[in-house]
Structures are given as structure tokens and as C-alpha cells.
Write an enzyme that holds these catalytic residues in place. Structure first.
Site, PDB file in Angstrom:
ATOM      1  N   PRO A   2       1.209  -1.377  -0.531  1.00 58.74           N
ATOM      2  CA  PRO A   2       0.086   0.058   0.374  1.00 58.74           C
ATOM      3  C   PRO A   2       1.174   1.393  -0.020  1.00 58.74           C
ATOM      4  O   PRO A   2       1.763   1.552   0.676  1.00 58.74           O
ATOM      5  CB  PRO A   2      -0.771  -0.377   1.236  1.00 58.74           C
ATOM      6  CG  PRO A   2      -0.942  -1.265   1.616  1.00 58.74           C
ATOM      7  CD  PRO A   2       0.115  -1.793   1.465  1.00 58.74           C
ATOM      8  N   LYS A  51       2.782   6.679   5.009  1.00 58.82           N
ATOM      9  CA  LYS A  51       2.433   5.229   5.065  1.00 58.82           C
ATOM     10  C   LYS A  51       1.712   4.784   6.849  1.00 58.82           C
ATOM     11  O   LYS A  51       1.465   3.951   6.532  1.00 58.82           O
ATOM     12  CB  LYS A  51       3.253   4.285   4.811  1.00 58.82           C
ATOM     13  CG  LYS A  51       3.482   4.579   2.668  1.00 58.82           C
ATOM     14  CD  LYS A  51       4.375   3.647   2.864  1.00 58.82           C
ATOM     15  CE  LYS A  51       5.073   4.433   1.532  1.00 58.82           C
ATOM     16  NZ  LYS A  51       6.440   2.819   0.789  1.00 58.82           N
TER      17      LYS A  51
END
Ligand SMILES: [Zn+2]
Length: 259
Positions: A2, A51
Site C-alpha cells: 500500500p 504510510k
């Protein structure tokens, strides 16, 4: 893995399920916090920083999570059983919803006042309210002999880019991934383009950098090793960048990325 846009969406999903609600259950399945219990506390909000995910809870507590390679947060009705075999690391539930953290690469519980200790090293967040391209460029310039490919993934320079946005941004700017940072004239244009690409994708799953959402047409080079370049027809190259064991995938067009 991701990237910043997916983490941004995950934060929004967690806000929708947890913000302003009292936790009826918390289940930390990591040794370090196995006895932690947040039951009875109200969740204030969840924010993303690059993140990293920070879920702030009443009483000066922050649950810090990171998806790493293949982690995810799933939101489902409270009481529903999780899929067998899922490596659940953390559950935060209220009367209506439960947020289930699966294969999270990091689960931590800290004082909210100490969040900076966890994320203070990060460069400007490409999707944050404080995005600052000049500061990102200043940090990149701090190591002029580094390859731009490695520098873009270093979250201390700017936070949110992973291998997909690295490959796509460098292609669109015509820059060879091994070019040294100090040899790139328009670093501001480069980081600003990366920011626009993430921003354009933050509202939906998947990464579209070509403007064409059809599944086979979404990217210029990422996922296209050996296929002809959409611009010049040269076959897209695939390799790895960075020192072992942290080398990461890079794709590029040897015809277009000469600069
Ligand atoms: Zn090309």
C-alpha cells in the site's frame, strides 16, 4: 504494497467507523500490548502521515499502525467473525462496527503527545494538509549523490511514495531511475507531479496514471515489464534498486527515460 493514497483511504474508512464512538472492545494481538484495553474510551479520529496511521483515543492515547507489505484494515459489522486464517493483529470495535487490522506490519500504543517520536522523522506528506514541495526538495538535495530512485522511496525526504508512484513519476518526467539527485534540474516539478498523481488516486482503489481507467491501460510502466512502451514501443525494463536486503522493484523505459 500500500502506498500513500491507499493509506489515506484507509484512514478515511477508519474515521467513518470509529470517530466519536465509544470502544466496546479492543483486542491487541501483539505481545507488547497484549494486555492493553481501550474499552470505554471514545475514539477521537484517525489520521494518516505518509504510510503511517494514527488512531487517537480519549485519554492521550494513540494507536499507531503501519500496513507494511500487505497489511490492511477491514471494517465490518460488530460481532461478525473474521475470515479463518486471517492474521488479525488488532480489533477496535464499537456497538455498530469493528475495525479489524490484518497482517499489520506495526502495532503500537503510545501517548498522543509522543506521536512525533514515531512520525517526526518523516518528510512532508504528499497527501497531508502540510504538504510542502520546497521542503521535500530541500531534503532530497541533502544527499546529491544518491540515485533519485532510492531517494524518492526514502520517507524521510517525502512521505507516501512506494514502488508504483516512483516508477510512474520517473517515467512521466523522462528521468532514468539511477540518475543522481544532484543532476536533476527540476526537482520541484518531479515531486509536484508525484503529489498530483497520488492526489488524483486518493479517492478510489487502484492506481491510474495514464488517465485511462480500463484495467490494462492504467499505468505507463508499472506492471508492464516486457510490454511495449505506450510512447515509444521499447520494451519496458524491470530491475531492482537499493542495497540488499532492501532492494525494491523498479520499472522503466530505456527509450524514454534518458534524462
Ligand atoms: Zn518509451
Amino acid at each position: 504494497m500500500p502506498e500513500g493514497d491507499a493509506v489515506y483511504r484507509t484512514a478515511a474508512k477508519l474515521r467513518g467507523a470509529l470517530d466519536g464512538q465509544v470502544l466496546t472492545r479492543s483486542d491487541f494481538r501483539v505481545p507488547r500490548h497484549a494486555t492493553a484495553d481501550l474499552t470505554g474510551r471514545t475514539v477521537l479520529t484517525t489520521v494518516s502521515r505518509g504510510k503511517h496511521l494514527l488512531t487517537r483515543v480519549e485519554g492521550d492515547l494513540t494507536v499507531h499502525t503501519h500496513l507494511r507489505m500487505d497489511g490492511s484494515w477491514q471494517v465490518m459489522a460488530a460481532g461478525r467473525r473474521t475470515a479463518p486464517g486471517d492474521q488479525v493483529r488488532l480489533i477496535l470495535a464499537n456497538e455498530r462496527w469493528q475495525a479489524v487490522g490484518v497482517r499489520l506490519g506495526m502495532v503500537d500504543l503510545v501517548r498522543t503527545g509522543e506521536e512525533e517520536r514515531l512520525v517526526g522523522h518523516l518528510g512532508p506528506d504528499l497527501l497531508g494538509p502540510d504538504w510542502d514541495p520546497d521542503e521535500a526538495v530541500r531534503r532530497l538535495r541533502g544527499a546529491p549523490d544518491r540515485t533519485i530512485g532510492e531517494a524518492l522511496l526514502d520517507q524521510r525526504n517525502l512521505a507516501g511514495i512506494g514502488t508504483i508512484y516512483r516508477a510512474e513519476t520517473l517515467f512521466l518526467r523522462g528521468i532514468w531511475p539511477w540518475k543522481k539527485v544532484g543532476e536533476i534540474e527540476d526537482l520541484n516539478g518531479l515531486v509536484s507531479l508525484a503529489q498530483r498523481l497520488l492526489d488524483a488516486n486518493k479517492g478510489h482503489a487502484g492506481t491510474v496514471t495514464t488517465g485511462d481507467r480500463r484495467p490494462a491501460n492504467q499505468t505507463w510502466v508499472y506492471g508492464r515489464a516486457g510490454k511495449p512502451c505506450r510512447r515509444c514501443g521499447t520494451r519496458i525494463s524491470r530491475g531492482e534498486m537499493g542495497a540488499q536486503p532492501q532492494e525494491r522493484l523498479i520499472l522503466w523505459c530505456a527509450g524514454c527515460q534518458l534524462g
